[in-house]
Design a protein around this motif. Structure first.
Motif, PDB file in Angstrom:
ATOM      1  N   THR A 204       0.852  -1.184   0.000  1.00 15.70           N
ATOM      2  CA  THR A 204       0.000   0.000   0.000  1.00 15.70           C
ATOM      3  C   THR A 204       0.888   1.234   0.000  1.00 15.70           C
ATOM      4  O   THR A 204       2.058   1.183   0.401  1.00 15.70           O
ATOM      5  CB  THR A 204      -0.943   0.045   1.218  1.00 15.70           C
ATOM      6  N   PHE A 205       0.329   2.328  -0.470  1.00 18.89           N
ATOM      7  CA  PHE A 205       1.006   3.620  -0.387  1.00 18.89           C
ATOM      8  C   PHE A 205      -0.052   4.705  -0.264  1.00 18.89           C
ATOM      9  O   PHE A 205      -1.231   4.464  -0.536  1.00 18.89           O
ATOM     10  CB  PHE A 205       1.931   3.857  -1.593  1.00 18.89           C
ATOM     11  N   VAL A 206       0.373   5.866   0.171  1.00 10.07           N
ATOM     12  CA  VAL A 206      -0.525   7.008   0.312  1.00 10.07           C
ATOM     13  C   VAL A 206      -0.224   7.968  -0.837  1.00 10.07           C
ATOM     14  O   VAL A 206       0.933   8.348  -1.057  1.00 10.07           O
ATOM     15  CB  VAL A 206      -0.347   7.697   1.683  1.00 10.07           C
ATOM     16  N   THR A 207      -1.271   8.341  -1.579  1.00 11.81           N
ATOM     17  CA  THR A 207      -1.080   9.210  -2.733  1.00 11.81           C
ATOM     18  C   THR A 207      -0.655  10.606  -2.310  1.00 11.81           C
ATOM     19  O   THR A 207      -0.984  11.081  -1.222  1.00 11.81           O
ATOM     20  CB  THR A 207      -2.366   9.308  -3.575  1.00 11.81           C
ATOM     21  N   THR A 208       0.098  11.234  -3.206  1.00 13.87           N
ATOM     22  CA  THR A 208       0.508  12.624  -3.030  1.00 13.87           C
ATOM     23  C   THR A 208       0.177  13.358  -4.327  1.00 13.87           C
ATOM     24  O   THR A 208      -0.162  12.737  -5.332  1.00 13.87           O
ATOM     25  CB  THR A 208       2.020  12.737  -2.743  1.00 13.87           C
TER      26      THR A 208
ATOM     27  N   THR B  71      -5.209   5.992   0.557  1.00 15.78           N
ATOM     28  CA  THR B  71      -4.403   4.772   0.611  1.00 15.78           C
ATOM     29  C   THR B  71      -4.777   3.892  -0.576  1.00 15.78           C
ATOM     30  O   THR B  71      -5.957   3.644  -0.833  1.00 15.78           O
ATOM     31  CB  THR B  71      -4.638   4.008   1.926  1.00 15.78           C
ATOM     32  N   VAL B  72      -3.757   3.440  -1.293  1.00 24.29           N
ATOM     33  CA  VAL B  72      -3.932   2.660  -2.523  1.00 24.29           C
ATOM     34  C   VAL B  72      -3.160   1.357  -2.397  1.00 24.29           C
ATOM     35  O   VAL B  72      -2.066   1.322  -1.839  1.00 24.29           O
ATOM     36  CB  VAL B  72      -3.412   3.461  -3.745  1.00 24.29           C
ATOM     37  N   VAL B  73      -3.723   0.265  -2.928  1.00 21.42           N
ATOM     38  CA  VAL B  73      -3.012  -1.005  -3.001  1.00 21.42           C
ATOM     39  C   VAL B  73      -2.525  -1.185  -4.436  1.00 21.42           C
ATOM     40  O   VAL B  73      -3.242  -0.878  -5.395  1.00 21.42           O
ATOM     41  CB  VAL B  73      -3.889  -2.200  -2.545  1.00 21.42           C
TER      42      VAL B  73
ATOM     43  N   TYR C  39       2.613   7.150 -10.750  1.00 21.67           N
ATOM     44  CA  TYR C  39       1.224   6.786 -10.988  1.00 21.67           C
ATOM     45  C   TYR C  39       1.052   5.269 -11.025  1.00 21.67           C
ATOM     46  O   TYR C  39       0.610   4.693 -12.022  1.00 21.67           O
ATOM     47  CB  TYR C  39       0.698   7.409 -12.293  1.00 21.67           C
ATOM     48  N   SER C  40       1.389   4.621  -9.938  1.00 25.01           N
ATOM     49  CA  SER C  40       1.254   3.158  -9.841  1.00 25.01           C
ATOM     50  C   SER C  40      -0.185   2.746 -10.108  1.00 25.01           C
ATOM     51  O   SER C  40      -1.124   3.367  -9.597  1.00 25.01           O
ATOM     52  CB  SER C  40       1.646   2.684  -8.443  1.00 25.01           C
ATOM     53  N   VAL C  41      -0.360   1.700 -10.912  1.00 26.97           N
ATOM     54  CA  VAL C  41      -1.697   1.173 -11.157  1.00 26.97           C
ATOM     55  C   VAL C  41      -2.171   0.494  -9.883  1.00 26.97           C
ATOM     56  O   VAL C  41      -1.433  -0.284  -9.264  1.00 26.97           O
ATOM     57  CB  VAL C  41      -1.707   0.163 -12.327  1.00 26.97           C
ATOM     58  N   GLY C  42      -3.382   0.803  -9.467  1.00 29.00           N
ATOM     59  CA  GLY C  42      -3.909   0.198  -8.246  1.00 29.00           C
ATOM     60  C   GLY C  42      -5.337   0.599  -7.993  1.00 29.00           C
ATOM     61  O   GLY C  42      -6.027   1.132  -8.870  1.00 29.00           O
ATOM     62  N   GLY C  43      -5.757   0.356  -6.768  1.00 28.29           N
ATOM     63  CA  GLY C  43      -7.099   0.699  -6.348  1.00 28.29           C
ATOM     64  C   GLY C  43      -7.069   1.291  -4.963  1.00 28.29           C
ATOM     65  O   GLY C  43      -6.329   0.822  -4.092  1.00 28.29           O
ATOM     66  N   ASN C  44      -7.845   2.338  -4.768  1.00 29.41           N
ATOM     67  CA  ASN C  44      -7.892   2.983  -3.455  1.00 29.41           C
ATOM     68  C   ASN C  44      -8.713   2.140  -2.484  1.00 29.41           C
ATOM     69  O   ASN C  44      -9.646   1.460  -2.870  1.00 29.41           O
ATOM     70  CB  ASN C  44      -8.456   4.387  -3.568  1.00 29.41           C
ATOM     71  N   LEU C  45      -8.297   2.180  -1.239  1.00 29.28           N
ATOM     72  CA  LEU C  45      -9.017   1.459  -0.182  1.00 29.28           C
ATOM     73  C   LEU C  45     -10.032   2.413   0.447  1.00 29.28           C
ATOM     74  O   LEU C  45      -9.790   3.608   0.542  1.00 29.28           O
ATOM     75  CB  LEU C  45      -8.042   0.956   0.869  1.00 29.28           C
ATOM     76  N   PRO C  46     -11.165   1.863   0.883  1.00 31.87           N
ATOM     77  CA  PRO C  46     -12.178   2.733   1.500  1.00 31.87           C
ATOM     78  C   PRO C  46     -11.703   3.302   2.826  1.00 31.87           C
ATOM     79  O   PRO C  46     -10.816   2.840   3.450  1.00 31.87           O
ATOM     80  CB  PRO C  46     -13.364   1.814   1.695  1.00 31.87           C
TER      81      PRO C  46
END
Length: 177
Positions: free
Chosen positions: A107-111, A159-161, A170-177
């Motif tokens: 996971t990472f936190v977008t900026t 937060t994105v996985v 711009y990592s491909v992923g999906g945000n977590l709720p």
């Protein structure tokens, strides 16, 4: 990987959208790919997003698509095309060598800026004619900072996985709720 996928699948299935559908055959898996902005925009459900392109491996097997976006599992119109879909495949070709390696979900936190994320789920891809290290690759177009779960804008601080390497733009992923 399952601990990251389960919340995404449960939340996605709880909403009226997306309408999940199982597909079988060729598809692009962008889960470990970075994305490069194209300097173009795309409109999804009335919202304008910056567009990005990702290079993704083409796999064959079972995958999950969003019926609202792709309509059916038939490839997009055009020659040498596939959909970028989701699967639980853990071993697949990944950049930069395109050798088959095990995915490393994180996971990472977008900026702001290139610390955002990209959604490449259920978007069109064009298959490249030349293989790299035995891998068939496709160029996939999708929105930057768009939630694969509900189409909303993903703001900085979400937060994105992803399985893309640390430091990927711009990592491909999906945000977590």
């Amino acid at each position: 990987m399952i601990k990251y996928l389960l919340p995404f699948i449960l939340v996605a299935s709880a909403w009226a959208e997306p309408a999940l559908m199982m597909c079988h055959g060729k598809y692009a898996l962008c889960a470990a790919s970075p994305t490069t902005p194209t300097n173009k925009t795309m409109v999804i459900n009335g919202v304008t997003f910056q567009q990005g392109t990702s290079v993704c491996p083409v796999l064959t097997g079972s995958s999950v698509g969003d019926r609202n976006l792709i309509g059916s599992c038939k490839p997009p119109k055009g020659a040498n095309t596939v959909w970028s879909l989701f699967s639980t495949e853990m071993n697949y070709p990944q950049a930069p060598s395109w050798a088959v390696v095990k995915a490393q979900p994180r996971t990472f936190v977008t900026t702001a800026g290139d610390g955002g994320m990209a959604n490449q789920w259920s978007y069109p891809c064009t298959i490249r004619l030349k293989k790299v290290n035995g891998a068939t690759l496709a160029d996939c177009l999708g929105p930057l900072n768009e939630s694969p779960m509900n189409g909303a804008v993903v703001p900085a601080g979400a937060t994105v996985v992803t399985s893309a390497p640390v430091g990927s733009a711009y990592s491909v992923g999906g945000n977590l709720p």
